[in-house]
Motif scaffolding. Structure first.
Motif, mmCIF file in Angstrom:
data_model
loop_
_atom_site.group_PDB
_atom_site.id
_atom_site.type_symbol
_atom_site.label_atom_id
_atom_site.label_comp_id
_atom_site.label_asym_id
_atom_site.label_seq_id
_atom_site.Cartn_x
_atom_site.Cartn_y
_atom_site.Cartn_z
ATOM 1 N N ASN A 228 93.120 -115.828 20.950
ATOM 2 C CA ASN A 228 93.106 -114.515 21.650
ATOM 3 C C ASN A 228 92.563 -113.286 20.971
ATOM 4 O O ASN A 228 92.933 -112.383 20.599
ATOM 5 C CB ASN A 228 94.724 -114.078 21.559
ATOM 6 C CG ASN A 228 95.533 -115.132 22.417
ATOM 7 O OD1 ASN A 228 95.513 -115.200 23.643
ATOM 8 N ND2 ASN A 228 96.250 -116.113 21.537
ATOM 9 N N LEU A 229 91.176 -113.462 20.813
ATOM 10 C CA LEU A 229 90.383 -112.470 20.374
ATOM 11 C C LEU A 229 90.196 -111.274 20.958
ATOM 12 O O LEU A 229 90.379 -111.099 22.029
ATOM 13 C CB LEU A 229 88.706 -113.024 20.135
ATOM 14 C CG LEU A 229 88.437 -114.267 19.375
ATOM 15 C CD1 LEU A 229 87.244 -114.943 19.373
ATOM 16 C CD2 LEU A 229 88.993 -114.031 17.759
ATOM 17 N N VAL A 230 90.345 -110.198 19.998
ATOM 18 C CA VAL A 230 90.116 -108.890 20.494
ATOM 19 C C VAL A 230 89.043 -108.033 19.818
ATOM 20 O O VAL A 230 88.925 -108.367 18.584
ATOM 21 C CB VAL A 230 91.694 -108.118 20.429
ATOM 22 C CG1 VAL A 230 92.741 -108.787 21.453
ATOM 23 C CG2 VAL A 230 92.251 -108.099 19.300
ATOM 24 N N PRO A 231 88.689 -106.938 20.306
ATOM 25 C CA PRO A 231 88.038 -106.233 19.502
ATOM 26 C C PRO A 231 88.241 -105.668 18.091
ATOM 27 O O PRO A 231 89.479 -105.443 18.092
ATOM 28 C CB PRO A 231 87.426 -105.101 20.333
ATOM 29 C CG PRO A 231 87.512 -105.597 21.743
ATOM 30 C CD PRO A 231 88.922 -106.380 21.642
ATOM 31 N N PRO A 232 87.612 -105.722 17.138
ATOM 32 C CA PRO A 232 87.968 -105.264 15.994
ATOM 33 C C PRO A 232 88.699 -103.641 15.917
ATOM 34 O O PRO A 232 88.243 -103.109 16.691
ATOM 35 C CB PRO A 232 86.856 -105.195 15.002
ATOM 36 C CG PRO A 232 85.909 -106.102 15.587
ATOM 37 C CD PRO A 232 86.284 -105.868 17.103
ATOM 38 N N ASP A 233 89.620 -103.496 15.321
ATOM 39 C CA ASP A 233 90.279 -102.147 15.144
ATOM 40 C C ASP A 233 89.473 -101.330 14.214
ATOM 41 O O ASP A 233 89.587 -101.586 12.931
ATOM 42 C CB ASP A 233 91.737 -102.243 14.759
ATOM 43 C CG ASP A 233 92.424 -101.135 14.794
ATOM 44 O OD1 ASP A 233 91.811 -99.892 14.888
ATOM 45 O OD2 ASP A 233 93.760 -100.796 15.113
ATOM 46 N N GLN A 234 88.708 -100.223 14.659
ATOM 47 C CA GLN A 234 88.093 -99.506 13.750
ATOM 48 C C GLN A 234 88.701 -98.972 12.550
ATOM 49 O O GLN A 234 88.414 -98.684 11.508
ATOM 50 C CB GLN A 234 87.064 -98.479 14.320
ATOM 51 C CG GLN A 234 86.075 -97.793 13.495
ATOM 52 C CD GLN A 234 85.338 -98.638 12.949
ATOM 53 O OE1 GLN A 234 84.492 -99.688 13.566
ATOM 54 N NE2 GLN A 234 84.752 -98.608 11.734
ATOM 55 N N ARG A 235 90.118 -98.381 13.061
ATOM 56 C CA ARG A 235 90.762 -97.566 12.082
ATOM 57 C C ARG A 235 91.349 -98.874 10.885
ATOM 58 O O ARG A 235 91.284 -98.419 9.686
ATOM 59 C CB ARG A 235 92.072 -97.249 12.705
ATOM 60 C CG ARG A 235 91.914 -95.911 13.723
ATOM 61 C CD ARG A 235 93.207 -95.679 14.262
ATOM 62 N NE ARG A 235 93.735 -96.877 15.145
ATOM 63 C CZ ARG A 235 94.763 -97.146 15.272
ATOM 64 N NH1 ARG A 235 95.857 -96.221 15.096
ATOM 65 N NH2 ARG A 235 95.286 -98.171 15.777
ATOM 66 N N LEU A 236 91.466 -99.830 11.086
ATOM 67 C CA LEU A 236 91.934 -100.978 10.203
ATOM 68 C C LEU A 236 90.731 -101.353 9.277
ATOM 69 O O LEU A 236 90.688 -101.302 8.009
ATOM 70 C CB LEU A 236 92.488 -102.158 10.750
ATOM 71 C CG LEU A 236 93.863 -102.144 11.478
ATOM 72 C CD1 LEU A 236 94.141 -103.531 12.054
ATOM 73 C CD2 LEU A 236 94.953 -101.761 10.419
ATOM 74 N N ALA A 237 89.429 -101.288 9.940
ATOM 75 C CA ALA A 237 88.165 -101.537 9.234
ATOM 76 C C ALA A 237 87.788 -100.538 8.196
ATOM 77 O O ALA A 237 87.645 -100.685 7.194
ATOM 78 C CB ALA A 237 87.075 -101.954 10.045
ATOM 79 N N ASP A 238 88.130 -99.327 8.579
ATOM 80 C CA ASP A 238 88.020 -98.125 7.806
ATOM 81 C C ASP A 238 89.003 -97.898 6.734
ATOM 82 O O ASP A 238 88.587 -97.760 5.648
ATOM 83 C CB ASP A 238 88.133 -96.769 8.465
ATOM 84 C CG ASP A 238 86.924 -96.599 9.440
ATOM 85 O OD1 ASP A 238 85.814 -97.171 9.188
ATOM 86 O OD2 ASP A 238 87.075 -95.750 10.576
ATOM 87 N N ALA A 239 90.273 -98.441 6.790
ATOM 88 C CA ALA A 239 91.074 -98.685 5.833
ATOM 89 C C ALA A 239 90.692 -99.541 4.898
ATOM 90 O O ALA A 239 91.041 -99.213 3.498
ATOM 91 C CB ALA A 239 92.590 -98.816 6.629
ATOM 92 N N VAL A 240 90.289 -100.720 5.165
ATOM 93 C CA VAL A 240 89.783 -101.624 4.136
ATOM 94 C C VAL A 240 88.852 -101.113 3.333
ATOM 95 O O VAL A 240 88.893 -101.365 2.168
ATOM 96 C CB VAL A 240 89.540 -102.927 5.089
ATOM 97 C CG1 VAL A 240 88.926 -103.869 4.033
ATOM 98 C CG2 VAL A 240 90.770 -103.720 5.707
ATOM 99 N N SER A 241 87.987 -100.651 4.262
ATOM 100 C CA SER A 241 86.597 -100.087 3.383
ATOM 101 C C SER A 241 87.208 -99.040 2.383
ATOM 102 O O SER A 241 86.539 -99.068 1.167
ATOM 103 C CB SER A 241 85.759 -99.451 4.152
ATOM 104 O OG SER A 241 84.516 -98.944 3.577
ATOM 105 N N ALA A 242 88.077 -97.915 2.772
ATOM 106 C CA ALA A 242 88.512 -97.082 1.966
ATOM 107 C C ALA A 242 89.373 -97.488 0.670
ATOM 108 O O ALA A 242 89.068 -97.249 -0.307
ATOM 109 C CB ALA A 242 89.410 -96.123 2.500
ATOM 110 N N ARG A 243 89.953 -98.694 0.861
ATOM 111 C CA ARG A 243 90.718 -99.264 -0.235
ATOM 112 C C ARG A 243 89.927 -99.963 -1.157
ATOM 113 O O ARG A 243 90.144 -99.920 -2.448
ATOM 114 C CB ARG A 243 91.907 -100.140 0.309
ATOM 115 C CG ARG A 243 92.546 -101.064 -0.488
ATOM 116 C CD ARG A 243 93.595 -100.170 -1.387
ATOM 117 N NE ARG A 243 93.946 -100.902 -2.579
ATOM 118 C CZ ARG A 243 94.945 -101.405 -2.591
ATOM 119 N NH1 ARG A 243 95.959 -101.385 -1.529
ATOM 120 N NH2 ARG A 243 95.587 -101.992 -3.580
ATOM 121 N N SER A 244 88.733 -100.718 -0.664
ATOM 122 C CA SER A 244 87.806 -101.201 -1.447
ATOM 123 C C SER A 244 87.385 -100.306 -2.195
ATOM 124 O O SER A 244 87.050 -100.504 -3.566
ATOM 125 C CB SER A 244 86.790 -101.986 -0.386
ATOM 126 O OG SER A 244 85.916 -102.763 -1.409
#
Length: 103
Positions: free
Chosen positions: A10-26
């Protein structure tokens, strides 16, 4: 595994907010680790004998070390048990082993 198979089916487009959160945490982990490593190295290095070199700090190091310590404890607590293997050979009425190509 069931959740992984469900997600792949059930693939869906990536959630940009989650991607940004991961990037910020990193980025925060990297900067915090670098800053605190420098701070504790400069603060503690000359106060204790045997502390030579870098005194590394990283927010992920402590949880990772917990996994390492837990695994080491399980290995240390391991008690060997006898292991038995059973080998069986079955022959047809004519004496040829089952599945052999000599039929």
């Amino acid at each position: 595994p069931r959740d992984i198979f469900h997600a792949l089916a059930n693939l869906v487009p990536p959630d940009q907010r989650l991607a940004d959160a991961v990037s910020a945490r990193s980025e925060i982990d990297l900067r915090l680790g670098a800053a605190f490593t420098r701070f504790q190295t400069l603060t503690l290095q000359d106060q204790y004998e045997g502390l030579d070199g870098l005194l590394s700090y990283g927010p992920c190091q402590f949880p990772t070390m917990w996994f390492v310590v837990q695994r080491a404890a399980r290995i240390d607590a391991f008690v060997r048990e006898p292991f038995y293997a059973i080998e069986v050979e079955h022959r047809k009425a004519l004496g040829a082993p089952l599945g052999s190509e000599a039929e």
